[in-house]
Write a protein that holds these residues in place. Structure first.
Motif, mmCIF file in Angstrom:
data_model
loop_
_atom_site.group_PDB
_atom_site.id
_atom_site.type_symbol
_atom_site.label_atom_id
_atom_site.label_comp_id
_atom_site.label_asym_id
_atom_site.label_seq_id
_atom_site.Cartn_x
_atom_site.Cartn_y
_atom_site.Cartn_z
ATOM 1 N N VAL A 195 0.727 -1.657 -0.193
ATOM 2 C CA VAL A 195 -0.033 0.222 -0.369
ATOM 3 C C VAL A 195 1.065 1.253 -0.400
ATOM 4 O O VAL A 195 1.757 1.120 0.246
ATOM 5 C CB VAL A 195 -0.947 -0.056 0.931
ATOM 6 C CG1 VAL A 195 -0.258 -0.115 2.727
ATOM 7 C CG2 VAL A 195 -1.839 1.453 1.433
ATOM 8 N N ALA A 196 0.626 2.732 -0.725
ATOM 9 C CA ALA A 196 0.585 3.527 -0.942
ATOM 10 C C ALA A 196 1.297 4.049 0.517
ATOM 11 O O ALA A 196 0.299 3.907 1.046
ATOM 12 C CB ALA A 196 0.215 4.243 -1.609
ATOM 13 N N LYS A 197 2.360 4.808 1.205
ATOM 14 C CA LYS A 197 3.029 4.896 2.628
ATOM 15 C C LYS A 197 1.454 6.127 2.240
ATOM 16 O O LYS A 197 1.049 6.556 3.016
ATOM 17 C CB LYS A 197 4.003 5.710 2.480
ATOM 18 C CG LYS A 197 4.619 6.508 3.421
ATOM 19 C CD LYS A 197 5.694 7.216 3.974
ATOM 20 C CE LYS A 197 5.790 7.540 5.019
ATOM 21 N NZ LYS A 197 7.547 7.935 4.966
ATOM 22 N N GLU A 198 1.411 7.076 1.042
ATOM 23 C CA GLU A 198 -0.142 8.794 1.180
ATOM 24 C C GLU A 198 -0.796 7.902 1.778
ATOM 25 O O GLU A 198 -1.871 8.782 1.888
ATOM 26 C CB GLU A 198 0.359 8.903 -0.011
ATOM 27 C CG GLU A 198 1.706 10.197 -0.377
ATOM 28 C CD GLU A 198 2.821 8.306 -0.714
ATOM 29 O OE1 GLU A 198 2.187 7.613 -0.948
ATOM 30 O OE2 GLU A 198 3.967 8.534 -0.660
ATOM 31 N N GLU A 199 -1.457 6.995 1.241
ATOM 32 C CA GLU A 199 -2.944 6.777 1.318
ATOM 33 C C GLU A 199 -2.841 6.289 3.333
ATOM 34 O O GLU A 199 -4.317 6.567 3.513
ATOM 35 C CB GLU A 199 -2.905 5.186 0.607
ATOM 36 C CG GLU A 199 -3.336 5.106 -1.035
ATOM 37 C CD GLU A 199 -3.514 3.900 -1.474
ATOM 38 O OE1 GLU A 199 -4.208 3.195 -0.537
ATOM 39 O OE2 GLU A 199 -3.234 3.759 -2.588
ATOM 40 N N VAL A 200 -2.141 5.539 4.034
ATOM 41 C CA VAL A 200 -2.128 5.523 4.939
ATOM 42 C C VAL A 200 -1.047 6.086 6.215
ATOM 43 O O VAL A 200 -0.927 5.650 6.958
ATOM 44 C CB VAL A 200 -1.876 4.030 5.649
ATOM 45 C CG1 VAL A 200 -2.574 3.128 4.459
ATOM 46 C CG2 VAL A 200 -0.239 3.994 4.830
ATOM 47 N N VAL A 201 -0.784 7.315 5.093
ATOM 48 C CA VAL A 201 -0.468 8.061 6.291
ATOM 49 C C VAL A 201 -0.188 8.546 8.237
ATOM 50 O O VAL A 201 0.416 9.179 9.222
ATOM 51 C CB VAL A 201 0.863 9.504 5.479
ATOM 52 C CG1 VAL A 201 -0.330 10.418 5.196
ATOM 53 C CG2 VAL A 201 2.239 9.320 6.665
ATOM 54 N N GLU A 202 -1.825 8.247 8.259
ATOM 55 C CA GLU A 202 -2.192 8.931 9.313
ATOM 56 C C GLU A 202 -2.739 8.045 10.042
ATOM 57 O O GLU A 202 -2.991 7.649 11.171
ATOM 58 C CB GLU A 202 -3.899 9.643 8.611
ATOM 59 C CG GLU A 202 -4.601 8.807 8.772
ATOM 60 C CD GLU A 202 -4.756 8.091 6.893
ATOM 61 O OE1 GLU A 202 -5.341 6.550 7.212
ATOM 62 O OE2 GLU A 202 -3.726 8.410 6.548
ATOM 63 N N ARG A 203 -2.064 6.555 9.917
ATOM 64 C CA ARG A 203 -2.569 6.074 11.057
ATOM 65 C C ARG A 203 -0.981 5.297 11.150
ATOM 66 O O ARG A 203 -0.526 4.131 11.941
ATOM 67 C CB ARG A 203 -2.837 4.610 9.773
ATOM 68 C CG ARG A 203 -4.175 4.534 9.824
ATOM 69 C CD ARG A 203 -5.087 3.625 9.130
ATOM 70 N NE ARG A 203 -5.069 2.462 9.365
ATOM 71 C CZ ARG A 203 -5.033 1.315 9.343
ATOM 72 N NH1 ARG A 203 -4.990 0.168 7.662
ATOM 73 N NH2 ARG A 203 -4.731 -0.319 9.441
ATOM 74 N N ILE A 204 0.112 5.585 10.390
ATOM 75 C CA ILE A 204 1.707 5.528 11.100
ATOM 76 C C ILE A 204 1.994 6.071 11.952
ATOM 77 O O ILE A 204 2.213 7.139 11.933
ATOM 78 C CB ILE A 204 2.449 5.513 9.302
ATOM 79 C CG1 ILE A 204 1.976 4.740 8.324
ATOM 80 C CG2 ILE A 204 3.914 5.187 9.499
ATOM 81 C CD1 ILE A 204 2.924 5.402 6.816
ATOM 82 N N PRO A 205 2.492 5.872 12.983
ATOM 83 C CA PRO A 205 3.486 6.723 14.224
ATOM 84 C C PRO A 205 4.614 7.226 13.319
ATOM 85 O O PRO A 205 5.423 6.821 12.502
ATOM 86 C CB PRO A 205 3.814 5.565 14.832
ATOM 87 C CG PRO A 205 3.688 4.331 14.370
ATOM 88 C CD PRO A 205 2.877 4.112 13.467
ATOM 89 N N PRO A 206 4.967 8.232 13.708
ATOM 90 C CA PRO A 206 5.723 9.545 13.011
ATOM 91 C C PRO A 206 6.639 9.026 13.084
ATOM 92 O O PRO A 206 7.865 9.352 12.142
ATOM 93 C CB PRO A 206 4.699 10.345 13.949
ATOM 94 C CG PRO A 206 3.665 10.853 14.097
ATOM 95 C CD PRO A 206 3.566 9.201 14.699
ATOM 96 N N ARG A 207 7.534 8.252 14.172
ATOM 97 C CA ARG A 207 8.960 7.989 14.187
ATOM 98 C C ARG A 207 8.735 6.676 12.936
ATOM 99 O O ARG A 207 10.158 6.574 12.512
ATOM 100 C CB ARG A 207 8.663 7.036 15.818
ATOM 101 C CG ARG A 207 8.416 5.590 16.448
ATOM 102 C CD ARG A 207 8.738 5.899 17.435
ATOM 103 N NE ARG A 207 7.809 4.704 17.874
ATOM 104 C CZ ARG A 207 6.894 3.942 18.196
ATOM 105 N NH1 ARG A 207 6.282 5.318 18.446
ATOM 106 N NH2 ARG A 207 6.163 2.828 18.390
ATOM 107 N N VAL A 208 8.190 6.447 12.693
ATOM 108 C CA VAL A 208 7.716 5.222 11.480
ATOM 109 C C VAL A 208 8.118 5.916 10.361
ATOM 110 O O VAL A 208 8.749 5.365 9.552
ATOM 111 C CB VAL A 208 7.098 4.059 11.939
ATOM 112 C CG1 VAL A 208 6.712 3.499 10.724
ATOM 113 C CG2 VAL A 208 7.506 3.470 13.890
ATOM 114 N N ALA A 209 7.363 6.688 10.299
ATOM 115 C CA ALA A 209 6.469 7.379 8.952
ATOM 116 C C ALA A 209 8.059 8.046 8.432
ATOM 117 O O ALA A 209 8.906 8.202 7.119
ATOM 118 C CB ALA A 209 5.610 8.452 9.090
#
Length: 253
Positions: free
Chosen positions: A197-211
């Motif tokens: 899945v593209a990072k942009e599609e789920v970025v709000e679900r990714i912890p900032p330190r991981v993103a």
């Protein structure tokens, strides 16, 4: 009463009391019982049986036992090709998929970790479990021998060990799955396939330190759970290696 000689081979002896193991049993009966009934009256679920020889000839489970007959019952053959002899199961499974009863939740998780379709019937009544296995063409995995004796169950396995890692090893060995292992391709929660899945599609679900440092992600096509290769990955990889210890090399992953 009439009697016949019945002998169980290999791991089918796991189901017998110690005094009957690796021995010809003098089996007494009335009428002409079906081979399936004979086998299961001795405690062996019919789905554990791969080959039945009645007086030296391969028969199916509906064959009838008579006075003085010799019945030899064999489990799955791992090293010999006996395809031409088999009469017990005429319809092979079209895919590798499992249905585990409610007591095997950890095993279901480990099979999913290896990349297998493993549904967990937690809280299902036995009638619903076996009906689902038949409808979805799944192999039933259970610690309940009686469940495997139900006639609607065509493929199944009684899991011997109580340790989840050893249980996973058992299943891999029993069904010769080492060459089919694809770690990290299924959701550990629901068993659904994982897809990039593209990072942009789920970025709000990714912890900032991981993103901040990771761009590659997988999402379950079933429940939507998000996965990435984090600090837990080496531990999971080690679990895969423990399960496959002594087996053929696993597939990509």
């Amino acid at each position: 009463m009439p009697s016949a000689s019945v002998r169980m081979y290999g791991e089918l002896n796991d189901f017998l009391p110690p005094g009957w193991r690796q021995e010809a049993i003098a089996y007494t009966f009335q009428g002409t019982p079906a081979v399936k009934d004979v086998i299961e009256s001795l405690g062996v679920p019919h789905v554990e049986v791969e080959l039945v020889l009645l007086n030296g000839e391969s028969v199916d489970l509906a064959a009838r036992l008579g006075l003085g007959d010799r019945l030899a019952v064999y489990p799955k053959f791992e090293s010999l090709d006996v395809t031409g002899l088999l009469a017990v199961r005429r319809e092979p499974l079209r895919r590798i998929a499992f249905l585990l009863d409610g007591h095997l939740g950890k095993l279901a998780r480990y099979l999913r970790l290896l990349g297998f379709d493993a549904a967990h019937a937690n809280g299902f009544p036995d009638e619903e479990l076996v009906a689902a296995a038949s409808r979805e063409e799944r192999i039933v995995l259970t610690r309940d021998r009686a469940l495997l004796k139900r006639s609607v169950v065509t493929h199944g396995y009684w899991v011997r060990s109580t340790d989840p890692i050893e249980q996973a090893r058992e299943v891999v060995r029993r069904f010769d799955l080492a060459g089919h292992v694809r770690p990290f391709t299924r959701c550990l929660v629901c068993g659904g396939p994982l897809a990039p899945v593209a990072k942009e599609e789920v970025v709000e679900r990714i912890p900032p330190r991981v993103a901040a440092w990771r761009d590659d992600y997988l999402r379950c096509t079933g429940c939507g759970k998000l996965y990435w290769e984090g600090t837990h990955h080496p531990r999971l990889r080690a679990t895969v290696d423990r399960i496959l210890e002594g087996s053929a090399v696993s597939g990509p992953g």
